[in-house]
Design an enzyme around this catalytic site. Structure first.
Site, PDB file in Angstrom:
ATOM      1  N   THR A 220     -42.435 -10.356 -38.566  1.00 59.40           N
ATOM      2  CA  THR A 220     -41.230  -9.653 -39.005  1.00 59.40           C
ATOM      3  C   THR A 220     -41.316  -9.325 -40.490  1.00 59.40           C
ATOM      4  OG1 THR A 220     -40.052 -10.881 -37.324  1.00 59.40           O
ATOM      5  CG2 THR A 220     -38.725  -9.775 -38.956  1.00 59.40           C
TER       6      THR A 220
ATOM      7  N   SER B 182     -45.318 -17.132 -33.184  1.00 60.23           N
ATOM      8  CA  SER B 182     -44.037 -17.294 -33.856  1.00 60.23           C
ATOM      9  C   SER B 182     -44.230 -17.953 -35.234  1.00 60.23           C
ATOM     10  CB  SER B 182     -43.129 -18.151 -32.989  1.00 60.23           C
ATOM     11  OG  SER B 182     -41.908 -18.303 -33.637  1.00 60.23           O
ATOM     12  N   GLY B 183     -43.675 -17.348 -36.241  1.00 58.04           N
ATOM     13  CA  GLY B 183     -43.783 -17.902 -37.601  1.00 58.04           C
ATOM     14  C   GLY B 183     -45.016 -17.435 -38.328  1.00 58.04           C
TER      15      GLY B 183
ATOM     16  N   GLY C 221     -46.541 -12.570 -30.241  1.00 56.31           N
ATOM     17  CA  GLY C 221     -47.966 -12.631 -29.913  1.00 56.31           C
ATOM     18  C   GLY C 221     -48.151 -13.574 -28.740  1.00 56.31           C
TER      19      GLY C 221
ATOM     20  N   GLU D  16     -48.468 -16.577 -26.493  1.00 56.81           N
ATOM     21  CA  GLU D  16     -47.818 -17.878 -26.618  1.00 56.81           C
ATOM     22  C   GLU D  16     -48.462 -18.832 -25.641  1.00 56.81           C
ATOM     23  OE1 GLU D  16     -43.360 -17.106 -28.358  1.00 56.81           O
ATOM     24  OE2 GLU D  16     -43.540 -17.997 -26.381  1.00 56.81           O
TER      25      GLU D  16
ATOM     26  N   SER E  29     -36.752 -16.999 -36.348  1.00 53.56           N
ATOM     27  CA  SER E  29     -37.652 -16.501 -35.317  1.00 53.56           C
ATOM     28  C   SER E  29     -37.000 -15.351 -34.555  1.00 53.56           C
ATOM     29  CB  SER E  29     -37.978 -17.659 -34.373  1.00 53.56           C
ATOM     30  OG  SER E  29     -38.854 -17.197 -33.383  1.00 53.56           O
ATOM     31  N   SER E  30     -37.782 -14.279 -34.404  1.00 54.23           N
ATOM     32  CA  SER E  30     -37.246 -13.140 -33.648  1.00 54.23           C
ATOM     33  C   SER E  30     -37.319 -13.519 -32.183  1.00 54.23           C
ATOM     34  CB  SER E  30     -38.088 -11.892 -33.876  1.00 54.23           C
ATOM     35  OG  SER E  30     -38.443 -11.778 -35.220  1.00 54.23           O
TER      36      SER E  30
ATOM     37  N   ASN F 204     -40.084 -21.563 -36.429  1.00 54.59           N
ATOM     38  CA  ASN F 204     -39.721 -20.575 -37.435  1.00 54.59           C
ATOM     39  C   ASN F 204     -38.203 -20.596 -37.616  1.00 54.59           C
ATOM     40  OD1 ASN F 204     -39.342 -18.355 -39.019  1.00 54.59           O
ATOM     41  ND2 ASN F 204     -40.305 -16.885 -37.630  1.00 54.59           N
TER      42      ASN F 204
HETATM   43  N1  LIG Z   1     -45.983 -12.364 -46.570  1.00 52.10           N
HETATM   44  C1  LIG Z   1     -45.191 -13.413 -46.665  1.00 52.10           C
HETATM   45  N2  LIG Z   1     -44.923 -13.944 -47.866  1.00 52.10           N
HETATM   46  C2  LIG Z   1     -44.128 -15.022 -47.978  1.00 52.10           C
HETATM   47  N3  LIG Z   1     -43.565 -15.648 -46.955  1.00 52.10           N
HETATM   48  C3  LIG Z   1     -43.793 -15.184 -45.719  1.00 52.10           C
HETATM   49  C4  LIG Z   1     -44.615 -14.036 -45.522  1.00 52.10           C
HETATM   50  N4  LIG Z   1     -44.676 -13.819 -44.197  1.00 52.10           N
HETATM   51  C5  LIG Z   1     -43.894 -14.765 -43.625  1.00 52.10           C
HETATM   52  N5  LIG Z   1     -43.373 -15.573 -44.517  1.00 52.10           N
HETATM   53  C6  LIG Z   1     -42.528 -16.756 -44.249  1.00 52.10           C
HETATM   54  O1  LIG Z   1     -42.701 -17.156 -42.942  1.00 52.10           O
HETATM   55  C7  LIG Z   1     -41.485 -17.123 -42.236  1.00 52.10           C
HETATM   56  C8  LIG Z   1     -41.722 -16.639 -40.841  1.00 52.10           C
HETATM   57  O2  LIG Z   1     -42.054 -15.298 -40.841  1.00 52.10           O
HETATM   58  P1  LIG Z   1     -41.570 -14.275 -39.762  1.00 52.10           P
HETATM   59  O3  LIG Z   1     -40.155 -14.472 -39.434  1.00 52.10           O
HETATM   60  O4  LIG Z   1     -42.025 -12.958 -40.166  1.00 52.10           O
HETATM   61  O5  LIG Z   1     -42.415 -14.766 -38.549  1.00 52.10           O
HETATM   62  P2  LIG Z   1     -42.580 -14.034 -37.170  1.00 52.10           P
HETATM   63  O6  LIG Z   1     -44.044 -13.837 -36.984  1.00 52.10           O
HETATM   64  O7  LIG Z   1     -41.733 -12.840 -37.142  1.00 52.10           O
HETATM   65  O8  LIG Z   1     -42.075 -15.131 -36.220  1.00 52.10           O
HETATM   66  P3  LIG Z   1     -41.325 -14.929 -34.836  1.00 52.10           P
HETATM   67  O9  LIG Z   1     -42.310 -14.509 -33.878  1.00 52.10           O
HETATM   68  O10 LIG Z   1     -40.757 -16.242 -34.625  1.00 52.10           O
HETATM   69  O11 LIG Z   1     -40.294 -13.908 -35.139  1.00 52.10           O
HETATM   70  C9  LIG Z   1     -40.596 -16.177 -42.990  1.00 52.10           C
HETATM   71  O12 LIG Z   1     -39.246 -16.524 -42.834  1.00 52.10           O
HETATM   72  C10 LIG Z   1     -41.063 -16.409 -44.402  1.00 52.10           C
HETATM   73  O13 LIG Z   1     -40.418 -17.515 -44.941  1.00 52.10           O
HETATM   74 MG   LIG Z   2     -40.175 -12.250 -36.159  1.00 53.24          MG
END
Ligand SMILES: Nc1ncnc2c1ncn2[C@@H]1O[C@H](COP(=O)(O)OP(=O)(O)OP(=O)(O)O)[C@@H](O)[C@H]1O
Ligand SMILES: [Mg+2]
Length: 1080
Positions: A115, A110-111, A390, A392, A163-164, A160
């Site tokens: 996404t 997460s984070g 992923g 956890e 977070s999805s 996050n």
């Molecule tokens: N390539 C990137 N460039 C800049 N900031 C990023 C990038 N990837 C992620 N972030 C930052 O990290 C935060 C978390 O990313 P994201 O929501 O994609 O995480 P996630 O892997 O989908 O988490 P979760 O599993 O909780 O959904 C985003 O809101 C953004 O602020």
């Molecule tokens: Mg996500």
């Protein structure tokens, strides 16, 4: 400069290694160091072969702009620095050009940025695929599905802020050209427990906060909501507001996105009504009530909220109220109703809220799918994007049923990764004709089996427990596990029969541990059964079905009594297993592309690289395992052409050009470089290099060689530059010279031209002026002629008309009077004329003053006419006499006193009649010429002054003096010898004839004579001399003059007033020199 350089290989300007496959030595430390080094240089992407490792930068990097899209577009995967776009491009191109369906698997905790990565992939594909109004609409709908799903499925967690809380797999469908046609979304396991309870520091799903912040008052009122988070029990209050998140504006974005995706207004309304109902459900509270039969009951504390919910959802209040108080169990046509105690009532309430929300979410996905599904039935190419949680692993045995499910999913993903990677590897070896050697790697199929085996798998055990009659608890479930899985290598439990873990204090009794491929995870068994059951009392689902609300009704189809199904609904575990199996099947048919996301720190902060945290993720993501699998046979492979192109400068035969086939060139090259034979293998189209060291050796050699070549190029370039500069300067000089010459000639030409023009203009001017002058003259002439003509005409006309003018009358009268006067004057004058005598001085008086001049003129004319008349009477003889007289008058008038007396005397000339008188016969004979004068004169004797008579003869040619008596010629002087005649001015007849000195006649001296006809004689002598000698005779009139007597000159002096001899003048010699004449 940076923009200009053209990369041809990933190996150029590498920071660390761009591809972990090339890492030497390969171990955890070097792996992390390489990632850190790259992360510190803003290189957030690194490859493991074709897998992309992405480290969340937690700040926006300038590497996703349209220029970058262009840079990566249509480039080979290993040509440029690692980037998510390279992966997206590779996937899209092999989909479009090779007709291979693709899937992009994004994993990470997460984070970690899953996404975001999925959105980047989608936006890249949207940017590079076809364009057009229809295509753009599809793209827009696909992209806009994200904000809707994120609003309902994402929440702020401690890890996050966005977070999805669900897994998402999206198939994007393309036509044969690669234009998007539509898509299908599948969702996995929404974390519905969040609806009713959130851990500390976390929030409920975004949509609740968005409605309360962003909806208008009117809308809120419609939904019977208040704009106050604290009013709702389901909303965790500790972090209702998230930094940097504007819920209100996000609400507008979501509504807009819903509209774009194709939600109707009434659908949107229904969705929000359900959301409001869920929120309000949390506010229903129960109180215990004891019944007579001793059973505990519960009652709703405040029915107001219930009433509003029912109004919102169109449910009969009593039905719902009953559903919260009773539970009906049906078995074999029997219905048993039991009351619910307070705890059960709360459980029911929360179960309803969770179910409502999670079903709403699934409905949303279905609804979106309806909108975005491809409209055509033609064959589609598919690109799937999987954004799934992923691995956890929570510390302290906090891992529960959800983590178990999630990790199971990841095990499955790892399995297809291994399967597909190895399969691909093997296929490539076969394709390239390289012998396949067995590769040692860890196959996690055994773990998958531990979980999913239909008989002995953990999930099967769980289901069995849930369905088993009797008392079922989490402990009985664990017990069962302990029995069945005790011997499994990857299962660990304190209670298992296997004594291995009996003394493992790190493993609590209520937990079991699984050795996942990515590491050991300890699961707390509590809640497994319940969560797997996912129970909703039938009364509630029936109440829902009865709702007068089409959406809610549709969400609870099992509530329809007509379709009553006594079979238990599938458990959460089996549902998930089934959907994972479908997913895996789906993925297996596609070409996989992996994005492994890594979170660099727990602080959501940029620039921080927490090595321990990264190490942990690397482990459970199995990245080292990835590298090992990838490197199992040969670490590096490359088609012959780019390989030869890259290293051809290392060998003389291949540099600068290799004419033969590329493979032969690479063989020559490798032999020349002395690379050991077991280090590489020749495939059909690729060279395979076993060890990265060999590659780096090649790279080092290349670098060295490039430096040498650069020097050489520099040398040649400098020479070329100087030469071209020189040639250019020479050319410039010629150009300048030619331009200057041209310029000078131009100047000269212009000067000549302007001079010519000046001259020409002067000439033209002159000509023009001349013409002008002539024209002017002509004009003047014309004008003059016109004026003259006008005047003339005027005059004519005036003349013609003058007579008619009264003004002319005066003049006429005047002229007439004048004429009359003149007439009268002349007529009178005729009568008054004086006599015709020229000497008559009478002349009548002037009658009019104005005739004064006329009168005088008339007098003059008359006198002249009278004289003429008088003269006309004369004969020729008389005319001659008067001529002589006139001559005499001219010679002597007013000079000689004697003259007046002579005027009345006629000039006779021949006083002596020589021819008739015989006395002068002799003389007459002697003179045969005509005699002009014959007269007697006195010749004065010079001695005494006495006079002696002599005959004076004048002929045409001579003057003769003859003796009076004898008539003998005494002297004869030719007229030519007479020079002068002298006489006095007085009244005397003396005169001297002077002779020319030296002439014959002069020998006797001059003659001094006296005569009575002196005037006549002198006049005739003068005229004759004039007519004979054409010379005027000099006549000197003086009272004293000299006379030549022989040799002597005697002065003759005339003295007036002597009365001695009466009136006769006397002459007397006074002395030798003086002769005195006394004149009376
Ligand atoms: N390539 C990137 N460039 C800049 N900031 C990023 C990038 N990837 C992620 N972030 C930052 O990290 C935060 C978390 O990313 P994201 O929501 O994609 O995480 P996630 O892997 O989908 O988490 P979760 O599993 O909780 O959904 C985003 O809101 C953004 O602020
Ligand atoms: Mg996500």
């Amino acid at each position: 400069m940076a923009k200009m350089e053209v990369k041809t290989s990933l190996l150029d300007d590498m920071i660390g290694v761009g591809d972990m496959v090339l890492l030497e030595p390969l171990n955890e430390d070097s792996f992390i160091n390489n990632l850190k080094k790259r992360f510190d240089h803003n290189e957030v992407y690194t490859y493991i072969g074709s897998v992309v490792i992405s480290i969340n930068p937690y700040r926006s990097l300038p590497i996703y702009n349209p220029e970058k899209v262009e840079e990566y577009r249509n480039r080979n995967f290993y040509e440029l620095s690692p980037h998510i776009f390279a992966l997206a491009d590779e996937a899209y191109r092999s989909l479009r050009d090779q007709d291979k369906d693709q899937c992009i698997l994004i994993t990470g905790e997460s984070g970690a940025g899953k996404t975001e990565a999925s959105k980047l992939v989608m936006s890249y594909v949207a940017a590079v695929c076809g364009k057009g109004a229809e295509v753009n609409q599809v793209k827009e709908q696909l992209l806009q599905s994200n904000p809707v799903l994120e609003a309902f499925g994402n929440a702020k967690t401690v890890r996050n802020d966005n977070s999805s809380r669900f897994g998402k797999y999206m198939d994007i469908e393309f036509d044969f050209k690669g234009d998007p046609l539509g898509g299908v979304i599948s969702n996995y396991l929404l974390e519905k427990s969040r609806v009713v309870k959130q851990p500390r520091g976390e929030r409920n799903f975004h949509i609740f906060y968005q409605i309360l912040s962003g909806a208008s008052e009117e809308f809120l009122c419609k939904l019977k909501l208040e704009r106050d988070f604290s009013r709702y029990n389901y909303l965790g209050l500790d972090s209702a507001r998230v930094n940097g998140v504007d819920d209100a504006s996000n609400f507008r974005t979501v509504r807009n996105a819903m509209q774009i995706v194709g939600f109707m207004d009434h659908e949107t309304q229904s969705v929000f009504e359900v959301v409001a109902a869920v929120l309000k459900l949390g506010n229903i509270e129960f109180k215990p009530e004891s019944r007579a039969n001793g059973l505990d009951e519960s009652k709703i504390k405040d029915k107001n909220e219930l009433k509003e919910i029912c109004e919102l959802t169109g449910i009969d209040q009593s039905v719902l109220e009953r559903a919260f108080s009773f539970r009906t169990v049906e078995a074999k046509q029997e219905k048993v109703s039991t009351t619910l105690n307070v705890a059960q009532a709360y459980y029911a309430r929360d179960a309803l809220a969770k179910n409502l929300y999670s079903r709403l979410f699934s409905w949303l996905v279905t609804r979106i799918n309806e909108s975005i599904k491809a409209q055509t039935k033609v064959r589609k190419k598919v690109m799937g994007v999987l954004d799934i949680y992923g691995f956890e692993i929570f510390e302290n045995a906090d891992n529960s049923f959800e983590q178990f499910i999630i990790n199971y999913c990841n095990e499955k993903l790892q399995q297809i990764f291994i399967e597909l990677t190895l399969k691909e590897e093997q296929e490539e070896y076969i394709r390239e004709g390289i012998e396949w050697t067995h590769i040692e790697y860890f196959n996690n199929a055994i773990i998958c089996d531990l979980i999913e085996n239909n008989q002995t798998g953990i999930l099967a055990m769980l289901d069995e427990e849930c369905l088993r009659p009797g008392t079922v608890t989490d402990d009985t479930f664990l017990e069962k596990l302990n029995q069945v899985c005790a011997t499994h290598q990857h299962f660990e439990s304190r209670m298992s029969k296997c004594s291995r873990f009996l003394n493992d204090t790190s493993l609590p009794h209520s937990c079991f541990r699984i050795q996942h491929y990515a590491g050991k995870v300890m699961y707390q068994v509590e809640g497994f059964v319940d969560k797997n059951n996912d129970l909703l009392y039938r009364d509630l689902s029936q109440a829902m079905w009865k709702a007068n609300h089409s959406l809610i009704k549709a969400l609870f189809p099992e509530g329809n009594p007509a379709k009553i199904n006594l079979k238990r609904p599938p458990t959460a575990g089996s549902q998930f297993k089934a959907s994972v199996a479908t997913l895996m099947k789906n993925l297996q048919t596609k070409n996989p592309n992996y994005i492994r996301c890594i979170k660099p720190n727990d602080k959501k902060a940029a620039h921080i690289f927490n090595e321990a945290l990264v190490c942990h993720q690397i482990r459970y993501l199995g990245l080292l395992e990835n590298v090992r699998v990838r490197r199992a046979g040969y670490a590096f492979r490359q088609p012959y052409e780019p390989c030869l192109e890259r290293y051809k400068m290392l060998c003389k035969q291949t540099w600068p050009h290799w004419r033969g086939p590329a493979r032969a060139g690479v063989e020559v090259l490798f032999n020349e470089l002395g690379i050991p034979e077991d280090e590489f293998s020749f495939g059909r189209s690729k060279i395979f290099i076993r060890n990265p060291r060999t590659l780096f050796k090649l790279e080092d050699l290349r670098k060295q060689r490039l430096e040498d070549l650069a020097t050489l190029i520099e040398k040649i370039y400098r020479g070329w530059k100087c030469r071209t500069r020189f040639l250019l300067m020479k050319k410039c000089q010629i150009v300048i010279a030619s331009w200057y010459r041209r310029y000078a000639q131009q100047k000269k030409y212009q000067k000549i031209k302007s001079s010519a023009i000046t001259v020409q203009s002067y000439i033209r001017g002159w000509k023009a002026r001349k013409v002008l002058r002539e024209l002017k003259h002509l004009k003047r002439c014309n004008e003059a002629a016109t004026v003259i003509a006008a005047y003339w005409h005027g005059t004519q006309v005036r003349r013609e008309y003058r007579k008619f003018f009264r003004a002319n009358a005066g003049r006429k009268i005047y002229e007439f009077t004048l004429q009359r006067l003149m007439q009268k004057y002349f007529l009178e004058m005729k009568n008054k004329m004086p006599s015709l005598s020229p000497i008559d001085k009478n002349w009548p008086a002037r009658p009019y003053l104005f005739l004064d001049s006329t009168h005088k003129e008339l007098k003059r004319i008359f006198h002249l006419w009278r004289c003429k008349k008088y003269r006309d009477q004369f004969t020729d003889q008389q005319k001659l006499i008067y001529e002589e007289k006139l001559e005499a008058s001219e010679l002597f008038k007013d000079k000689k006193a004697l003259y007046p007396a002579s005027v009345g005397q006629p000039f006779q000339g021949a006083y002596l009649e020589i021819s008739e008188n015989p006395k002068y016969k002799k003389l007459k004979d002697a003179v045969d010429e005509k005699i002009i004068i014959a007269e007697v004169v006195n010749k004065i004797n010079r001695a005494n002054g006495k006079a002696a008579s002599r005959i004076f003869l004048l002929t045409k040619n001579n003057v003769l003096l003859a003796d009076q008596k004898s008539g003998t010629i005494k002297s004869e002087v030719p007229l030519g010898d007479v020079t002068k005649v002298s006489m006095s001015s007085q009244n005397d007849g003396f005169f001297a004839v002077h002779l020319k000195e030296g002439s014959e006649a002069a020998s006797k001296g001059d003659f001094l004579l006296s005569s009575d006809h002196l005037i006549e004689m002198a006049t005739k002598l003068y005229r004759t001399t004039l007519s004979q000698t054409k010379q005027k005779l000099n006549i000197e009139i003086s009272d004293e003059f000299l006379v030549q007597f022989k040799q002597d000159k005697v002065c003759v002096k005339f003295i007036q007033g002597s009365q001695k001899n009466g009136n006769i003048p006397t002459c007397k010699r006074k002395n030798n020199r003086l002769l005195e004449v006394a004149v009376p």
